[in-house]
Design a protein around this motif. Structure first.
Motif, mmCIF file in Angstrom:
data_model
loop_
_atom_site.group_PDB
_atom_site.id
_atom_site.type_symbol
_atom_site.label_atom_id
_atom_site.label_comp_id
_atom_site.label_asym_id
_atom_site.label_seq_id
_atom_site.Cartn_x
_atom_site.Cartn_y
_atom_site.Cartn_z
ATOM 1 N N TYR A 1 11.283 -4.363 7.302
ATOM 2 C CA TYR A 1 12.275 -4.936 6.796
ATOM 3 C C TYR A 1 11.720 -6.098 6.251
ATOM 4 O O TYR A 1 12.357 -7.547 6.137
ATOM 5 C CB TYR A 1 13.114 -5.624 8.046
ATOM 6 N N TYR A 2 10.830 -5.943 5.384
ATOM 7 C CA TYR A 2 10.008 -6.969 5.018
ATOM 8 C C TYR A 2 10.823 -7.678 3.709
ATOM 9 O O TYR A 2 11.310 -8.907 3.712
ATOM 10 C CB TYR A 2 8.694 -6.539 4.236
ATOM 11 N N GLN A 3 11.538 -6.662 2.699
ATOM 12 C CA GLN A 3 12.224 -7.140 1.929
ATOM 13 C C GLN A 3 13.640 -7.884 2.350
ATOM 14 O O GLN A 3 14.028 -8.957 1.638
ATOM 15 C CB GLN A 3 12.544 -6.064 0.907
ATOM 16 N N GLN A 4 14.135 -7.526 3.381
ATOM 17 C CA GLN A 4 15.434 -7.774 3.792
ATOM 18 C C GLN A 4 15.282 -9.191 4.474
ATOM 19 O O GLN A 4 16.148 -10.121 4.580
ATOM 20 C CB GLN A 4 15.922 -6.977 4.863
ATOM 21 N N GLN A 5 14.131 -9.495 5.271
ATOM 22 C CA GLN A 5 13.973 -10.743 6.042
ATOM 23 C C GLN A 5 13.258 -11.721 5.300
ATOM 24 O O GLN A 5 13.256 -12.981 5.713
ATOM 25 C CB GLN A 5 13.067 -10.225 7.316
ATOM 26 N N LYS A 6 12.650 -11.609 4.343
ATOM 27 C CA LYS A 6 11.913 -12.656 3.628
ATOM 28 C C LYS A 6 12.410 -13.718 3.260
ATOM 29 O O LYS A 6 11.974 -14.957 3.489
ATOM 30 C CB LYS A 6 10.915 -12.129 2.431
ATOM 31 N N CYS B 1 0.808 -1.007 -0.127
ATOM 32 C CA CYS B 1 0.099 -0.128 -0.223
ATOM 33 C C CYS B 1 1.012 1.149 -0.031
ATOM 34 O O CYS B 1 1.550 1.532 1.051
ATOM 35 C CB CYS B 1 -0.860 0.131 1.215
ATOM 36 N N ASP B 2 0.939 1.929 -1.138
ATOM 37 C CA ASP B 2 1.568 3.042 -1.168
ATOM 38 C C ASP B 2 3.168 3.062 -0.921
ATOM 39 O O ASP B 2 3.704 3.831 -0.306
ATOM 40 C CB ASP B 2 1.064 4.148 -0.382
ATOM 41 N N GLY B 3 3.619 1.969 -1.374
ATOM 42 C CA GLY B 3 5.170 1.510 -1.215
ATOM 43 C C GLY B 3 5.483 0.829 -0.011
ATOM 44 O O GLY B 3 6.640 0.442 0.259
ATOM 45 N N ASP B 4 4.488 0.903 1.010
ATOM 46 C CA ASP B 4 4.722 0.137 2.293
ATOM 47 C C ASP B 4 4.005 -1.475 2.154
ATOM 48 O O ASP B 4 2.883 -1.416 1.718
ATOM 49 C CB ASP B 4 4.159 0.965 3.528
ATOM 50 N N THR B 5 4.765 -2.297 2.818
ATOM 51 C CA THR B 5 4.166 -3.446 3.089
ATOM 52 C C THR B 5 3.466 -3.641 4.307
ATOM 53 O O THR B 5 4.168 -3.654 5.558
ATOM 54 C CB THR B 5 5.371 -4.473 2.854
#
Length: 370
Positions: A182-187, A129-133
């Protein structure tokens, strides 16, 4: 903070649950704690976010619980822990069935290849949503019925076939959508960690049941299993051969033991259908020892294996009922005697109080006799 949490739970129409405490000696405490956390997570996150403005501890906790790895770990444990709970409860039955162990381990192992219900739902709840996960979970997913259905679906998994397309349900509004940090870093790292964790859990369980073939074979001696089989004559013959091979050095004759097993099956299926393994062992020892000398030995060998934790758990419960905080000075001998009376003694209706009183008065001169 507790009052604030209750208010938020009420506003969000979430169940008003207390967060359970973890106990290292209580097997099932982790699933209760994680379950309460999962169902109340939106309220917890909102409460910590509000308290973080003035409270440094709340600010630190909110930074932890709003990270993707925290939420993903919570979903993963909701998939894994019910299997551990069911396995643990299996060992708390008086009549333990080892045939239930391996299917649970196999189902748990399937989670390495096919994500469980809760991990699958995590992907649906993770929205951009608007660049935020953000973590957007419908309120209905916090109900006990929804959680129970997810767990049941994990148990009933039977293959890898593609599921039929389901009609899309109406999207339910989510009152609170925390941003996943940190969604992208931790996924990627979280996904790899989950696979390793499940593999280690399965390996640990399998290490505990290295002789699973022998343990499963013991079920061939249980009267309920024999009487419930389609063919008593064919039931358990291969399993008993495994037991005979395992305990061969203790038996008088391996061949005679196999012959005695056929007679043993006819006996228990006719007169002792509902007996437990321990009960039928006592019966064979006291009434049929001469007819079944080898089966008597085989039953003794199988019965003494500590297959469940029922006696241990019951002993601790009895101790806690007797030694209360007002009786902490009770010595070990008295405690042991009282526990023995409580667990092994006759019922109040069967106990001869007159005889006990006569014996007590005869031991020495009592003040009441003066």
């Amino acid at each position: 903070m507790i009052d604030s949490l209750r208010e938020i739970q009420h506003i969000l129409n979430l169940p008003e649950l207390k967060f359970a405490e973890l106990h290292s000696v209580r097997w099932l405490s982790m699933e209760c704690a994680v379950g309460a956390m999962f169902r109340s997570y939106p309220a917890l996150a909102m409460c910590l976010e509000q308290e973080a403005v003035l409270d440094a501890t709340a600010k630190g906790l909110f930074c932890e619980v709003s990270q993707y790895k925290f939420i993903a770990t919570m979903h993963m444990l909701m998939d894994v822990l019910p299997f551990i709970e069911r396995l643990s409860k299996n060992f708390q039955h008086d009549s333990l069935d080892f045939s239930k162990v391996q299917p649970l381990v196999d189902s748990l192992k399937d989670l390495c290849d096919v994500p469980g219900e809760f991990i699958t739902k995590l992907e649906e709840f993770t929205v951009n949503c608007d660049g935020d996960t953000m973590y957007s979970r419908p309120v209905s997913e916090s109900s006990s019925e929804a959680v129970r259905l997810r767990i049941q679906n994990n148990y009933k998994f039977e293959g890898f076939e593609d599921s039929e397309e389901e009609e899309e349900d109406e999207v339910e509004d989510c009152s609170f959508k925390p941003i996943l940090k940190y969604y992208q870093q931790q996924k990627d790292s979280v996904t790899k960690t989950f696979s390793n964790y499940i593999e280690m859990v399965v390996e640990n369980i399998q290490d505990r049941f290295q002789d699973s073939q022998v343990l499963n074979a013991i079920n061939a001696l249980v009267p309920k299993n024999i009487s419930g089989s389609k063919s008593v004559a064919m039931f358990g013959n291969d399993d008993v051969k495994i037991l005979v091979k395992q305990f061969k050095k203790h038996l008088l004759s391996s061949t005679e033991c196999l012959n005695e097993y056929r007679q043993y099956k006819n006996l228990v299926s006719g007169s002792y259908k509902t007996e437990t393994l321990e009960a039928i062992t006592r019966t064979i020892i006291t009434k049929y020892h001469d007819e079944f000398p080898n089966m008597t030995i085989l039953l003794k060998c199988c019965t003494v294996i500590p297959m469940n934790s029922v006696k241990c758990e019951r002993g601790f419960s009895t101790q806690n009922r007797i030694m209360t905080r007002l009786q902490t000075r009770m010595n070990n001998k008295t405690l042991d005697d009282l526990m023995t009376i409580s667990e092994e003694g006759p019922s109040m209706n069967e106990f001869d109080f007159s005889r006990a009183l006569t014996k007590w008065k005869a031991e020495k001169v009592r003040k009441l006799n003066k």
